[in-house]
Scaffold this active site. Sequence first.
Site, PDB file in Angstrom:
ATOM      1  N   HIS A   1       0.843  -1.197   0.000  1.00 38.01           N
ATOM      2  CA  HIS A   1       0.000   0.000   0.000  1.00 38.01           C
ATOM      3  C   HIS A   1       0.880   1.250   0.000  1.00 38.01           C
ATOM      4  O   HIS A   1       2.044   1.200   0.400  1.00 38.01           O
ATOM      5  CB  HIS A   1      -0.860   0.040   1.265  1.00 38.01           C
ATOM      6  CG  HIS A   1      -1.989  -0.934   1.290  1.00 38.01           C
ATOM      7  ND1 HIS A   1      -2.180  -1.834   2.305  1.00 38.01           N
ATOM      8  CD2 HIS A   1      -3.009  -1.140   0.425  1.00 38.01           C
ATOM      9  CE1 HIS A   1      -3.262  -2.560   2.065  1.00 38.01           C
ATOM     10  NE2 HIS A   1      -3.779  -2.165   0.937  1.00 38.01           N
TER      11      HIS A   1
ATOM     12  N   CYS B   1      -2.956   0.786   9.705  1.00 32.08           N
ATOM     13  CA  CYS B   1      -3.982  -0.156   9.207  1.00 32.08           C
ATOM     14  C   CYS B   1      -5.017  -0.499  10.253  1.00 32.08           C
ATOM     15  O   CYS B   1      -6.116  -0.936   9.934  1.00 32.08           O
ATOM     16  CB  CYS B   1      -3.352  -1.465   8.766  1.00 32.08           C
ATOM     17  SG  CYS B   1      -1.818  -1.308   7.908  1.00 32.08           S
TER      18      CYS B   1
HETATM   19  C1  CIR Z   1      -3.697  -7.517   3.771  1.00 30.89           C
HETATM   20  O1  CIR Z   1      -2.834  -8.081   3.076  1.00 30.89           O
HETATM   21  O2  CIR Z   1      -4.653  -6.953   3.274  1.00 30.89           O
HETATM   22  C2  CIR Z   1      -3.562  -7.547   5.260  1.00 30.89           C
HETATM   23  N1  CIR Z   1      -2.931  -8.772   5.666  1.00 30.89           N
HETATM   24  C3  CIR Z   1      -2.745  -6.365   5.731  1.00 30.89           C
HETATM   25  C4  CIR Z   1      -3.420  -5.067   5.459  1.00 30.89           C
HETATM   26  C5  CIR Z   1      -2.605  -3.907   5.843  1.00 30.89           C
HETATM   27  N2  CIR Z   1      -3.333  -2.704   5.688  1.00 30.89           N
HETATM   28  C6  CIR Z   1      -2.794  -1.538   5.372  1.00 30.89           C
HETATM   29  O3  CIR Z   1      -1.614  -1.448   5.051  1.00 30.89           O
HETATM   30  N3  CIR Z   1      -3.599  -0.481   5.334  1.00 30.89           N
END
Ligand code: CIR
Length: 256
Positions: free
Chosen positions: A164, A251
């Site tokens: 991201h 997140c």
């Molecule tokens: C994913 O791969 O979507 C989750 N395991 C981690 C999400 C992390 N979110 C973020 O960076 N906003």
Amino acid sequence: MKKIFRNAIVRRPCAEMVEGITSANLGKPDYKKALEQHHNYTRVLADCGLNVTVLQPDNRFPDSCFIEDVALCTPNCAVITNPGAESRNGEKTGMRPILLEFYKNMGEIKYPGTLDAGDVMMVGSHYYIGLSERTNHAGADQLIAILERYELTGSTVPLKKMLHLKTGLSYLEGNNLLVTGEFVEMKEFEKFNRIFVDEKDSYSANSLWVNGNVLVPKGFPETLKKIEKAGYSVIEVDVSEFQKLDGGLSCLSLRF
Ligand code: CIR
């Protein structure tokens, strides 16, 4: 320092989180430890002056504690996203009534557009939107149109490697920007006072400004010192169990 955020929303991790999506080679998260870390994270947000709404775990979705991705909460509107990973897409359901408690103005990203709000970085009234494996052009264009409806602006940033946008960039207000990896060379960000995060510490490039404090993940003393030197009071927060799922400090909450 100006208080920008008053509220936060978090979602407790569910036991199924151990099956969450990951590219990290750090092993499976310890659920009990993750719950403790999540409690502590929530307490830190409250200590920074936020009213924290705590949502119940949703065991249909292993990654649902990473609530940042399912909505963008701006000062003028909230946007329910259309998460780009199939196993996470359903996390958006149920967000509307929760956000309607706080917002009148709502938007929504729809197919063929996909967007994870982890790809969206707020800098004043402008929003940088990463084009990633999760966020496509159609999703970014829809978001820009919604933002413009509510007197905000957006622009896109192509991603090559990072999950991201905010995996490698964090805006710390006051024109200060934490930067690592592929974003170091980008002209677009040269106008900021850039605080460079060493590649070996890249996880800590996802640090979190909350009303003048900066939350920094535990275990990155060099990044911590750099942020302190820039004049912030820093709070170390242990999120090791979420790191195992590629999740960082931002997140785990929506802040607005
Ligand atoms: C994913 O791969 O979507 C989750 N395991 C981690 C999400 C992390 N979110 C973020 O960076 N906003």
